[in-house]
Structure formats: structure tokens, C-alpha cells
Design an enzyme around this catalytic site. Structure first.
Site, mmCIF file in Angstrom:
data_model
loop_
_atom_site.group_PDB
_atom_site.id
_atom_site.type_symbol
_atom_site.label_atom_id
_atom_site.label_comp_id
_atom_site.label_asym_id
_atom_site.label_seq_id
_atom_site.Cartn_x
_atom_site.Cartn_y
_atom_site.Cartn_z
ATOM 1 N N ASN A 10 0.868 -1.185 0.000
ATOM 2 C CA ASN A 10 0.000 0.000 0.000
ATOM 3 C C ASN A 10 0.901 1.229 0.000
ATOM 4 O O ASN A 10 1.537 1.523 1.010
ATOM 5 C CB ASN A 10 -0.888 -0.052 1.260
ATOM 6 N N TRP A 11 0.956 1.909 -1.138
ATOM 7 C CA TRP A 11 1.874 3.053 -1.259
ATOM 8 C C TRP A 11 1.298 4.331 -0.640
ATOM 9 O O TRP A 11 1.968 5.358 -0.626
ATOM 10 C CB TRP A 11 2.237 3.282 -2.735
ATOM 11 N N GLU A 100 -7.045 4.045 7.912
ATOM 12 C CA GLU A 100 -6.932 5.502 7.693
ATOM 13 C C GLU A 100 -8.233 6.037 7.092
ATOM 14 O O GLU A 100 -8.625 7.171 7.361
ATOM 15 C CB GLU A 100 -5.708 5.800 6.814
ATOM 16 N N GLU A 170 -5.524 -5.581 10.451
ATOM 17 C CA GLU A 170 -4.512 -4.549 10.683
ATOM 18 C C GLU A 170 -4.823 -3.801 11.981
ATOM 19 O O GLU A 170 -5.638 -2.864 11.968
ATOM 20 C CB GLU A 170 -4.509 -3.542 9.528
ATOM 21 N N GLY A 176 2.014 1.878 10.732
ATOM 22 C CA GLY A 176 2.916 3.025 10.593
ATOM 23 C C GLY A 176 3.571 3.449 11.899
ATOM 24 O O GLY A 176 4.159 4.525 11.991
ATOM 25 N N GLY A 237 2.731 -1.393 4.328
ATOM 26 C CA GLY A 237 2.731 0.040 4.025
ATOM 27 C C GLY A 237 4.139 0.535 3.792
ATOM 28 O O GLY A 237 4.712 0.380 2.706
ATOM 29 N N GLY A 238 4.743 1.095 4.828
ATOM 30 C CA GLY A 238 6.064 1.735 4.739
ATOM 31 C C GLY A 238 7.109 0.916 3.979
ATOM 32 O O GLY A 238 7.787 1.442 3.077
HETATM 33 C C1 PEP Z 1 -0.860 -0.269 5.822
HETATM 34 O O1 PEP Z 1 -0.771 0.800 5.245
HETATM 35 O O2 PEP Z 1 -1.816 -0.995 5.589
HETATM 36 C C2 PEP Z 1 0.202 -0.646 6.778
HETATM 37 C C3 PEP Z 1 0.102 -1.786 7.384
HETATM 38 O O3 PEP Z 1 1.230 0.242 6.956
HETATM 39 P P1 PEP Z 1 2.662 -0.054 7.698
HETATM 40 O O4 PEP Z 1 3.192 -1.332 7.114
HETATM 41 O O5 PEP Z 1 3.504 1.128 7.380
HETATM 42 O O6 PEP Z 1 2.365 -0.193 9.151
#
Ligand code: PEP
Length: 256
Positions: A10-11, A100, A170, A176, A237-238
Site C-alpha cells: 500500500n503506497w 486511515e 490490521e 505506521g 505500508g512503509g
Molecule cells: C498499511 O498501510 O496498511 C500498513 C500496514 O502500513 P505499515 O506497514 O507502514 O504499518
């Protein structure tokens, strides 16, 4: 033997078109050897979708996903993008109900449910995100929250569409933040989700639905998460913004 794992990136709100193209090229090239071994996907920002689609090409090993969408097909909905338009832009799937979206943009379970239905009817695969906040976890409400999100957003899905669903658990406190749920904490919720799917639908269907974990997944913690029996991969994500880290996570998934 584990199910074929998924690794989706997920960018979020990152990358200009040129940067997305570069990242897509690196992921595409690095993913060739994982064809048929790992289900790989990337979700760029809307403005980069078509360019990334052109880099990936048709039927690419790397699936193009959108980060969100609007349930009405067209009309006076300024600023929104519908699922048929996302399909037209080359998307094969969409992320719905990311925390989010739920927390920063106040998306309700009802709206998320409408989105799930509309996206599936459009022919897109859906990655439905679920998760509790830290406060809910500390109050012992984790399963209650997840169960509500699940029942209100997906149990109306007719049998023909069920296998087009992927679930991403999640925990909001892990996204994040650099804090990851322990493999045991994640496995506990994943097993509860699988059990609920089995009771509400059928064992056969529940076995086919991938349940991904998301929340600060990195190369250093991916293996211990993926080793859990009900963790079928990750929504990243990151670490998906760095091709080396993302490909490393894919490599780990390919060995399980
Ligand atoms: C996400 O954006 O779904 C996520 C899990 O982000 P991160 O890996 O940065 O925690």
C-alpha cells in the site's frame, strides 16, 4: 502446506508519477521469479495508476490495486472515483476500509459494506481491512470490534463473490508505528476470523479466503508472522516503498 501467500504493498499518499513508475519497474523485475509462488500486488496513489499499469502490463505477476473507491458508478460526486473507472484504469483489485479511511475520513461499516458490494459487482477483487484501536484492545474489545466489522461489511456477499475477498487484519496501533502485533497476537485474531468465516459460510470457503496481517511488517518480522497457520501474507505500508524491503518480504513469503 500453507496456502499461497499474498504480499500487497500500500503506497498510500506517496510518490509522484515518475517515482511510482520507478518503484513499479523495480517490483516488476524483482517479482518475475515469484510468479506462481506468491500473490503480489501494489496500490499506488490514483494519479499514478495508469502509468503503473502501463509498466506492469496485462496479466502481470504484480496485480494493480486501488487504495479506495466510491460505491456509486457515476454522477454528481465531486472528487470521488468509482469502481468501474478503477477497472477501466487497469485495476484488478481494491483495498476497502483501511483504518486511515475509517478513522481519518470517518468511513462507517455501512459505507464500507456498500463499497465491498459495488467493487465485487464491478469484477474487482476486494481486500477488506479490519482492526481495533489500542484503546479497544486494552478494554478487551478486540474480537467484538472485528466481528462487527466483518458481519456488517461482508456477510451479505453472495457465494459467487466470496472467493474474490481477501481480509487484512490490521491493528490500528500497529500501522505506521513500528509496533507489530506479536505473531501469537495476530494468529489469535486470524484464527477467530477463520472460525467466524467457517461458521457463517462453509469450511471450504473459509479455507480459500486469504487473511493477511498488516501493521509494520518488515523483512525482519515477516517470517515469524508468515509461519503462523492462519496468516496468509501481509499488507505492507512503509516497507513497500522500498523495493529491496518489499522484495525481501516477497522472498520470505515464497519459502513458506
Ligand atoms: C498499511 O498501510 O496498511 C500498513 C500496514 O502500513 P505499515 O506497514 O507502514 O504499518
Amino acid at each position: 502446506m500453507k496456502r499461497k501467500l499474498h504480499v500487497y504493498g500500500n503506497w498510500k499518499l506517496h510518490n509522484k508519477i515518475r517515482e511510482s513508475e520507478e518503484l513499479a519497474k523495480a517490483v516488476k523485475e524483482g517479482s518475475v521469479k515469484y510468479k506462481n509462488k506468491v500473490n503480489i500486488g501494489v496500490a499506488p496513489v490514483y494519479t499514478s495508476l495508469i502509468n503503473v499499469r502501463n509498466i506492469l502490463g496485462d496479466n502481470s505477476t504484480v496485480k494493480l490495486l486501488a487504495q479506495n473507491g466510491y460505491p456509486k458508478p457515476k454522477g454528481a460526486f465531486t472528487g470521488e472515483v468509482s469502481f468501474p473507472l478503477l477497472k477501466d484504469a487497469g485495476c484488478r483489485g481494491v483495498i476497502i476500509g483501511h483504518s486511515e479511511r475509517r478513522h481519518l475520513f470517518n468511513e462507517s461499516n455501512e459505507l464500507i459494506s456498500e463499497k465491498v458490494e459495488s467493487a465485487l459487482q464491478t469484477g474487482l477483487d476486494v481486500t477488506l481491512c479490519l482492526g481495533e484501536t489500542l484503546e479497544q484492545r486494552e478494554n478487551g474489545e478486540t474480537w467484538q470490534v472485528i466481528e462487527k466489522q466483518l458481519t456488517s461489511s461482508m456477510f451479505h456477499v453472495p457465494p459467487t463473490y466470496r472467493e474474490k475477498l481477501v481480509i487484512a487484519y490490521e491493528p490500528v496501533w500497529a500501522i505506521g508505528t513500528g509496533k507489530t502485533a506479536t505473531p501469537e497476537q495476530a494468529q489469535e485474531v486470524h484464527a477467530q476470523i477463520r472460525n467466524k468465516l467457517e461458521k457463517s459460510w462453509l469450511k471450504d470457503t473459509s479455507e480459500k479466503i486469504a487473511i493477511l496481517y498488516g501493521g509494520s511488517v518488515k523483512p525482519k518480522n515477516a517470517k515469524s508472522l508468515f509461519e503462523q497457520p492462519d496468516i496468509d501474507g501481509a499488507l505492507v505500508g512503509g516497507a513497500s516503498l522500498d523495493p529491496e524491503s518489499f522484495l525481501k518480504i516477497i522472498d520470505i513469503a515464497s519459502h513458506l
